[in-house]
Structures are given as structure tokens and as C-alpha cells.
Motif scaffolding. Sequence first.
Motif, PDB file in Angstrom:
ATOM      1  N   PHE A  34       0.933  -1.092  -0.004  1.00 55.60           N
ATOM      2  CA  PHE A  34      -0.014   0.036  -0.108  1.00 55.60           C
ATOM      3  C   PHE A  34       0.824   1.311  -0.012  1.00 55.60           C
ATOM      4  O   PHE A  34       1.412   1.686   0.939  1.00 55.60           O
ATOM      5  N   ASN A  35       1.381   1.840  -1.091  1.00 54.99           N
ATOM      6  CA  ASN A  35       1.765   3.058  -1.431  1.00 54.99           C
ATOM      7  C   ASN A  35       3.198   3.266  -0.868  1.00 54.99           C
ATOM      8  O   ASN A  35       3.668   4.464  -1.058  1.00 54.99           O
ATOM      9  N   GLN A  36       3.735   2.262  -0.469  1.00 57.74           N
ATOM     10  CA  GLN A  36       5.144   2.225   0.052  1.00 57.74           C
ATOM     11  C   GLN A  36       6.208   1.457  -0.607  1.00 57.74           C
ATOM     12  O   GLN A  36       6.154   0.136  -0.194  1.00 57.74           O
ATOM     13  N   ASP A  53      -0.537  -5.570  -4.824  1.00 59.16           N
ATOM     14  CA  ASP A  53      -0.742  -4.007  -4.768  1.00 59.16           C
ATOM     15  C   ASP A  53      -1.945  -3.491  -4.627  1.00 59.16           C
ATOM     16  O   ASP A  53      -2.825  -3.466  -5.504  1.00 59.16           O
ATOM     17  N   SER A 110      -2.333  -0.418  -3.728  1.00 62.01           N
ATOM     18  CA  SER A 110      -2.047   1.000  -3.461  1.00 62.01           C
ATOM     19  C   SER A 110      -3.136   1.976  -4.164  1.00 62.01           C
ATOM     20  O   SER A 110      -3.592   1.596  -5.401  1.00 62.01           O
ATOM     21  N   ASP A 144      -2.449   5.280  -4.954  1.00 61.79           N
ATOM     22  CA  ASP A 144      -1.626   6.215  -5.484  1.00 61.79           C
ATOM     23  C   ASP A 144      -0.866   5.702  -6.745  1.00 61.79           C
ATOM     24  O   ASP A 144      -0.176   4.598  -6.592  1.00 61.79           O
ATOM     25  N   ALA A 177       2.879   5.105  -6.805  1.00 59.18           N
ATOM     26  CA  ALA A 177       3.026   4.181  -5.904  1.00 59.18           C
ATOM     27  C   ALA A 177       3.065   2.856  -6.436  1.00 59.18           C
ATOM     28  O   ALA A 177       3.897   2.067  -6.826  1.00 59.18           O
ATOM     29  N   ARG A 178       1.926   2.749  -7.208  1.00 55.32           N
ATOM     30  CA  ARG A 178       1.534   1.315  -8.010  1.00 55.32           C
ATOM     31  C   ARG A 178       2.800   1.202  -9.068  1.00 55.32           C
ATOM     32  O   ARG A 178       3.515   0.120  -9.274  1.00 55.32           O
TER      33      ARG A 178
END
Length: 309
Positions: free
Chosen positions: A61-63, A87, A89, A91, A94-95
Amino acid sequence: MRALADYTVREWLAGAPLAQRLRRTRNVVVDRIYRRRAAVGQEALVARLKGHDALAFTIAFNQPGAVALLADAMARFVPAAELVVCDNSSDPAARAAIARLCGERRLAYCPLPPAPYRGARNGSRSHAVALNWVFRNLVRPAAPGVFAMLDHDLVPLAPTDLSALVRGQPCYGHVRRSDRPACGAWYLWPGFTVFDFAAVGALALDFGTDTPLGLDTGGQNWAVLYRRLDLAGLRRAKVRSVYLADVHPGAGATGERRASMLLDGWFHIGGAGHREGGLSALERTRAAFDADPDGLFARLVATAAPPPA
């Protein structure tokens, strides 16, 4: 869900039983619709995963940094298990970064369909539907010997044999109890849970919350699996609090005693990317791991304390 007989007169007058059952029905419908959606590359990924003795699934998630650290630590300390990055995410940047990272490292990658829940207040529901999608669309068709569900900011720091953790029992992990003690319910935190597929693969596992019973993400498995188990005889993770500021005072440390969890030999950074201090803790852990991956566990153990009451 709570038994109808457990509600007080005041709760009946306020309509709590009906409201809670309507919310549960809504969540079930959303979950069933979502898990029927296909992910890009899903069939090829399942073909890649079939026949593995051990698979470890993480909901990214986004990181990208958290995924990279988990992957590096898994390769060092849990090489027998293939890491599968799913994934979730929100964002797009970020993906793209996580997909690129997985491609460069040849990690198994699944871009989950866009989550039906958005926003910080729906984080538990979004995580739950992602886990349910993964169980039904990846775990079941791949049918591994064992499978683990891991938080994306969880870092193994000591050698671990996932299969050994569930030898002679269907599951292993960190036990969390209901905040309604009278009901006796508990669940395994899905940030660090290992399952024996032969024991649970045919069950309708549900990683949703059970708010009426005081159970967070993974709580619906109380009714599906956990309530049938003898908790007293179940091997489970040993949990301690550790303090990052004492472990690695450099790399941007602020000196605060920010408690994190140590579960057996696994370090949970906590809140990476969505809680105050989480990203800083991720960066400090990365620096400490790069400097001395074998020594980090010993330093964390030296700062260990019982978890807060």
C-alpha cells in the motif's frame, strides 16, 4: 456477529442488532462483488505459484520502500518461501513504482483491482477485501503447502521455516483478543499469520472485521475457524515491544521512544506511510538493516520490553 440474546434492552430499543446486521450484509455483498473482479496477469501468476511448498502474500500500500525491505529480508532469512506482492495502492505513482521494483527483482506481482473502499477510515475494510480476494483468487488455485499473510512493513530478522510453524496445527500467528472480554472471541492478526493449506483451504476464510464482537481485520475468521481451536494448546507468536530510537540513533532518528512490535524474529515497523512517524521509522530500519542485517535482531532484543498493558 453477536448472538441476539447478548444485546441489552437499550441496544434493542436503539436498533443496534438490525443496524449491525445490515452493515454486515452490505460488507458481504461488496466483498463478493469485488472478489469476482480479475487482475491483470492473474492466470499467469497462478500458474507460476502452483506447486510451491510455501508462499507469503503481502498487501502493498503506497510504499515501495517497505516492499523492497520486506523482499530483501525475506530473501535473506526466509528463502524457502516465495514472496507475492499484491498491490492495493491508491496512489498511481506508487503502483507504478512497486510494479517496476517487482519486475526488476523478479518478484511475483499482482496489481489488485481498485479497492471498493477509500480513505483512512476505511483502511481495515480495504485491507480485508484485498486479503479475501487474494485467498480466493491466488491461494486456493495455487494450493501451496503453507501460506502466510504478512504486512508490507513487517521485516524478518532471523531465519524462519514457515512450514514448521504450522506443523501439527492449522494456523500460527499473533493472537489478539476481543475488546469485549465477556464474549471470549479472539483472532490472529493478519499482518503475521501462517496457515496450513490442507487444513484451511476448503474453509470460507473471511478476513473482514467483526465490529460487534470487538474484532478487527481477520475477526470474521473467529466464526469460520478460530472458535473451534483450543487456544491454550495453540503455539503462537511471542510478542514484545522494542524501541527504534535506541537501536539506531543515526539515520534521521529523533530520539523519541517509539514502540514497535517484535513478533518472534519479525519486526513490525508499524504505520509505514500512513501514520505519523511511520515513514521515518521505515527509513531508519532500512539504514540499520543495510548496515548490519544479522546484528539488528540482537539489538532489538536488547531493547525488548513486555507489550503495554
